[in-house]
Design a protein around this motif. Structure first.
Motif, PDB file in Angstrom:
ATOM      1  N   GLU A  37       0.840  -1.187   0.000  1.00  0.00           N
ATOM      2  CA  GLU A  37       0.000   0.000   0.000  1.00  0.00           C
ATOM      3  C   GLU A  37       0.883   1.248   0.000  1.00  0.00           C
ATOM      4  OE1 GLU A  37      -2.376  -0.012   3.506  1.00  0.00           O
ATOM      5  OE2 GLU A  37      -0.660   0.127   4.873  1.00  0.00           O
ATOM      6  N   GLY A  38       0.251   2.357  -0.383  1.00  0.00           N
ATOM      7  CA  GLY A  38       0.934   3.651  -0.317  1.00  0.00           C
ATOM      8  C   GLY A  38       1.761   3.959  -1.551  1.00  0.00           C
ATOM      9  N   LEU A  39       2.363   5.137  -1.501  1.00  0.00           N
ATOM     10  CA  LEU A  39       3.230   5.617  -2.574  1.00  0.00           C
ATOM     11  C   LEU A  39       4.562   6.007  -1.953  1.00  0.00           C
ATOM     12  CD1 LEU A  39       3.697   6.510  -5.517  1.00  0.00           C
ATOM     13  CD2 LEU A  39       2.670   8.715  -4.912  1.00  0.00           C
ATOM     14  N   VAL A  40       5.631   5.356  -2.383  1.00  0.00           N
ATOM     15  CA  VAL A  40       6.955   5.562  -1.792  1.00  0.00           C
ATOM     16  C   VAL A  40       7.925   5.985  -2.886  1.00  0.00           C
ATOM     17  CG1 VAL A  40       8.886   4.462  -0.596  1.00  0.00           C
ATOM     18  CG2 VAL A  40       6.518   3.847  -0.005  1.00  0.00           C
ATOM     19  N   PHE A  41       8.713   7.016  -2.582  1.00  0.00           N
ATOM     20  CA  PHE A  41       9.752   7.477  -3.499  1.00  0.00           C
ATOM     21  C   PHE A  41      11.116   7.322  -2.844  1.00  0.00           C
ATOM     22  CE2 PHE A  41       5.991   9.914  -4.687  1.00  0.00           C
ATOM     23  CZ  PHE A  41       5.999   9.840  -6.075  1.00  0.00           C
ATOM     24  N   GLU A  42      12.082   6.922  -3.638  1.00  0.00           N
ATOM     25  CA  GLU A  42      13.477   6.903  -3.187  1.00  0.00           C
ATOM     26  C   GLU A  42      14.355   7.525  -4.270  1.00  0.00           C
ATOM     27  OE1 GLU A  42      14.928   3.085  -2.045  1.00  0.00           O
ATOM     28  OE2 GLU A  42      13.659   2.953  -0.248  1.00  0.00           O
ATOM     29  N   GLY A  43      15.389   8.243  -3.833  1.00  0.00           N
ATOM     30  CA  GLY A  43      16.377   8.765  -4.769  1.00  0.00           C
ATOM     31  C   GLY A  43      16.064  10.123  -5.346  1.00  0.00           C
ATOM     32  N   CYS A  44      15.066  10.823  -4.790  1.00  0.00           N
ATOM     33  CA  CYS A  44      14.773  12.175  -5.269  1.00  0.00           C
ATOM     34  C   CYS A  44      14.593  13.102  -4.071  1.00  0.00           C
ATOM     35  CB  CYS A  44      13.541  12.196  -6.167  1.00  0.00           C
ATOM     36  SG  CYS A  44      11.978  11.833  -5.351  1.00  0.00           S
ATOM     37  N   PRO A  45      14.745  14.415  -4.268  1.00  0.00           N
ATOM     38  CA  PRO A  45      14.567  15.363  -3.159  1.00  0.00           C
ATOM     39  C   PRO A  45      13.168  15.273  -2.551  1.00  0.00           C
ATOM     40  CG  PRO A  45      15.635  16.436  -5.022  1.00  0.00           C
ATOM     41  CD  PRO A  45      15.195  15.089  -5.498  1.00  0.00           C
ATOM     42  N   LYS A  72      -8.503   5.700  -7.451  1.00  0.00           N
ATOM     43  CA  LYS A  72      -9.657   5.005  -6.884  1.00  0.00           C
ATOM     44  C   LYS A  72      -9.270   3.673  -6.263  1.00  0.00           C
ATOM     45  CE  LYS A  72     -13.146   7.079  -9.902  1.00  0.00           C
ATOM     46  NZ  LYS A  72     -14.220   6.811 -10.895  1.00  0.00           N
ATOM     47  N   ASN A  73      -8.236   3.063  -6.796  1.00  0.00           N
ATOM     48  CA  ASN A  73      -7.812   1.761  -6.283  1.00  0.00           C
ATOM     49  C   ASN A  73      -6.695   1.926  -5.260  1.00  0.00           C
ATOM     50  OD1 ASN A  73      -9.558   0.652  -8.173  1.00  0.00           O
ATOM     51  ND2 ASN A  73      -7.975   0.484  -9.737  1.00  0.00           N
ATOM     52  N   SER A  74      -6.647   1.048  -4.296  1.00  0.00           N
ATOM     53  CA  SER A  74      -5.582   1.112  -3.285  1.00  0.00           C
ATOM     54  C   SER A  74      -4.360   0.373  -3.825  1.00  0.00           C
ATOM     55  CB  SER A  74      -6.052   0.474  -1.975  1.00  0.00           C
ATOM     56  OG  SER A  74      -6.488  -0.861  -2.208  1.00  0.00           O
ATOM     57  N   TYR A  75      -3.703   1.032  -4.773  1.00  0.00           N
ATOM     58  CA  TYR A  75      -2.548   0.421  -5.447  1.00  0.00           C
ATOM     59  C   TYR A  75      -1.273   0.930  -4.807  1.00  0.00           C
ATOM     60  CZ  TYR A  75       0.611  -0.923  -9.240  1.00  0.00           C
ATOM     61  OH  TYR A  75       1.632  -1.462  -9.977  1.00  0.00           O
ATOM     62  N   GLY A  76      -0.439   0.016  -4.308  1.00  0.00           N
ATOM     63  CA  GLY A  76       0.816   0.408  -3.688  1.00  0.00           C
ATOM     64  C   GLY A  76       1.942   0.440  -4.705  1.00  0.00           C
ATOM     65  N   LEU A  77       2.715   1.514  -4.689  1.00  0.00           N
ATOM     66  CA  LEU A  77       3.777   1.690  -5.690  1.00  0.00           C
ATOM     67  C   LEU A  77       5.013   2.316  -5.059  1.00  0.00           C
ATOM     68  CD1 LEU A  77       4.618   1.630  -8.729  1.00  0.00           C
ATOM     69  CD2 LEU A  77       3.688   3.960  -8.898  1.00  0.00           C
ATOM     70  N   LYS A  78       6.155   1.731  -5.377  1.00  0.00           N
ATOM     71  CA  LYS A  78       7.435   2.310  -4.975  1.00  0.00           C
ATOM     72  C   LYS A  78       8.207   2.696  -6.234  1.00  0.00           C
ATOM     73  CE  LYS A  78      11.763   1.261  -2.535  1.00  0.00           C
ATOM     74  NZ  LYS A  78      12.519   0.221  -1.789  1.00  0.00           N
ATOM     75  N   ILE A  79       8.658   3.962  -6.295  1.00  0.00           N
ATOM     76  CA  ILE A  79       9.431   4.460  -7.428  1.00  0.00           C
ATOM     77  C   ILE A  79      10.818   4.858  -6.922  1.00  0.00           C
ATOM     78  CG2 ILE A  79       9.591   6.161  -9.289  1.00  0.00           C
ATOM     79  CD1 ILE A  79       6.571   6.514  -9.116  1.00  0.00           C
ATOM     80  N   THR A  80      11.835   4.198  -7.465  1.00  0.00           N
ATOM     81  CA  THR A  80      13.215   4.509  -7.097  1.00  0.00           C
ATOM     82  C   THR A  80      13.889   5.175  -8.292  1.00  0.00           C
ATOM     83  OG1 THR A  80      13.284   2.593  -5.636  1.00  0.00           O
ATOM     84  CG2 THR A  80      15.406   3.577  -6.262  1.00  0.00           C
ATOM     85  N   MET A  81      14.573   6.294  -8.035  1.00  0.00           N
ATOM     86  CA  MET A  81      15.168   7.078  -9.115  1.00  0.00           C
ATOM     87  C   MET A  81      16.688   7.161  -8.961  1.00  0.00           C
ATOM     88  SD  MET A  81      12.458  10.210  -9.262  1.00  0.00           S
ATOM     89  CE  MET A  81      10.706   9.906  -8.984  1.00  0.00           C
ATOM     90  N   ASP A  82      17.367   6.847 -10.029  1.00  0.00           N
ATOM     91  CA  ASP A  82      18.819   7.027 -10.110  1.00  0.00           C
ATOM     92  C   ASP A  82      19.043   8.023 -11.251  1.00  0.00           C
ATOM     93  OD1 ASP A  82      21.555   6.867 -10.087  1.00  0.00           O
ATOM     94  OD2 ASP A  82      21.649   4.888 -11.021  1.00  0.00           O
ATOM     95  N   THR A  83      19.209   9.284 -10.904  1.00  0.00           N
ATOM     96  CA  THR A  83      19.161  10.347 -11.915  1.00  0.00           C
ATOM     97  C   THR A  83      20.518  11.008 -12.139  1.00  0.00           C
ATOM     98  OG1 THR A  83      18.490  11.973 -10.239  1.00  0.00           O
ATOM     99  CG2 THR A  83      16.746  10.828 -11.411  1.00  0.00           C
ATOM    100  N   HIS A  84      20.857  11.161 -13.416  1.00  0.00           N
ATOM    101  CA  HIS A  84      22.101  11.816 -13.796  1.00  0.00           C
ATOM    102  C   HIS A  84      21.868  12.969 -14.778  1.00  0.00           C
ATOM    103  CE1 HIS A  84      24.529   8.694 -11.829  1.00  0.00           C
ATOM    104  NE2 HIS A  84      23.578   7.876 -12.230  1.00  0.00           N
ATOM    105  N   ILE A  85      20.626  13.143 -15.211  1.00  0.00           N
ATOM    106  CA  ILE A  85      20.283  14.260 -16.089  1.00  0.00           C
ATOM    107  C   ILE A  85      19.950  15.461 -15.210  1.00  0.00           C
ATOM    108  CG2 ILE A  85      18.775  15.085 -17.927  1.00  0.00           C
ATOM    109  CD1 ILE A  85      18.096  12.129 -18.523  1.00  0.00           C
TER     110      ILE A  85
END
Length: 294
Positions: A37-45, A72-85
């Motif tokens: 569940e939830g929305l999780v970000f890693e690797g960004c400010p 509307k849906n309880s969709y859990g997502l984790k987005i990890t970013m490795d950014t060089h641009i």
């Protein structure tokens, strides 16, 4: 889990305003994982760790087209970013986010949309195709919007090296567009059309003399340079150190050179050390693959 790697891009290439784009070997990688569940970000400010995040927004819009409404849906997502641009530097950081989110959603949710269909979704989100096309297809591209969006890919010589001067300040794409005139002269329009046509063949052949002549512009750079601190000084230094061609990357403030001199960076580092701003100088090659999904 899905991993999406997207190249940086440089748009316009002098006379090809809002049309030409080139993918470069500088990358952002976005990893998408389903979680409970939830929305999780890693690797960004921290300021980007919310539902307004452009990667998430692009993922969510594509998911909706695939029949899954994340709001509307309880969709859990984790987005990890490795950014060089670098962000807001004229190297396609926003297009990379959009392409990453669009292609990530299609892959993670097992959509069956084609690369061409995903390209059109990304352009609709971005609003213009010049950065999106090379980010998706790689290499040198030209794109138009006419009752849909169309893109073609051109060959580019292996002899050509790009050297980017990336400053420690940002420019606003909105301001860079607002500063442009609403009407241009017939003479200036012919100037750009003729040079764009020649430039494409010159880049294919690696003809540095033709590139130098054809990579000039009368539609946007003379206005946008006023937003870039030390533009005239940097251009003078680049040309004195043997740059074959010099142009604003996208709407700036990154300034791009075409060269085949292996000592160009060393010479530029010596020549720019006393400037007011700090300029990060990078050799870049054309990326020929575009977005990659694993």
């Amino acid at each position: 889990m899905v991993k999406v790697t997207v190249p940086a891009t440089t748009a316009n290439l002098g006379p090809g305003f809002d049309t030409l784009g080139l993918a470069l070997n500088l990358y952002n990688t976005y990893t998408f994982e389903e979680i409970n569940e939830g929305l999780v970000f890693e690797g960004c400010p921290d300021k980007y760790k919310n539902i307004e995040n452009l990667v998430y927004q692009s993922f969510a819009k594509t998911a909706k087209l695939l029949g899954k409404n994340l709001e509307k849906n309880s969709y859990g997502l984790k987005i990890t970013m490795d950014t060089h641009i670098p962000v807001s530097r004229g190297l396609g950081s926003s297009s990379a986010c959009i392409v990453g989110g669009v292609f990530g959603a299609n892959a993670l949710l097992k959509g069956n949309l084609s690369k061409d269909e995903l390209f059109k979704i990304a352009v609709e989100i971005e609003g213009h195709p010049d950065n999106v096309a090379p980010a998706v297809y790689g290499g040198l591209t030209a794109a138009i919007v006419e009752n849909g969006v169309y893109s073609v890919k051109y060959s580019i010589s292996d002899k050509i090296k790009f050297c980017a001067l990336i400053p420690d300040f940002e420019t606003s794409t909105h301001e860079a567009r607002k500063i442009l005139p609403s009407i241009v002269s017939f003479k200036d329009a012919i100037f750009n059309v003729s040079r764009t046509a020649v430039l494409l063949k010159a880049l294919e052949e690696g003809n540095f003399e033709l590139i130098s002549v054809s990579l000039k512009d009368m539609l946007h750079q003379q206005y946008r340079k006023t937003l870039i601190s030390e533009y005239d000084e940097v251009k003078k230094i680049c040309l004195e150190n043997g740059s074959h061609a010099f142009f604003i990357s996208g709407s700036g403030p990154t300034l791009m050179n075409i060269t085949n001199d292996p000592d160009f960076i060393k010479n530029m580092e010596n020549s720019t050390r006393y400037l007011k701003n700090k300029w990060d100088i990078k050799f870049l090659n054309a990326d020929r693959s575009g977005v990659i999904i694993k």
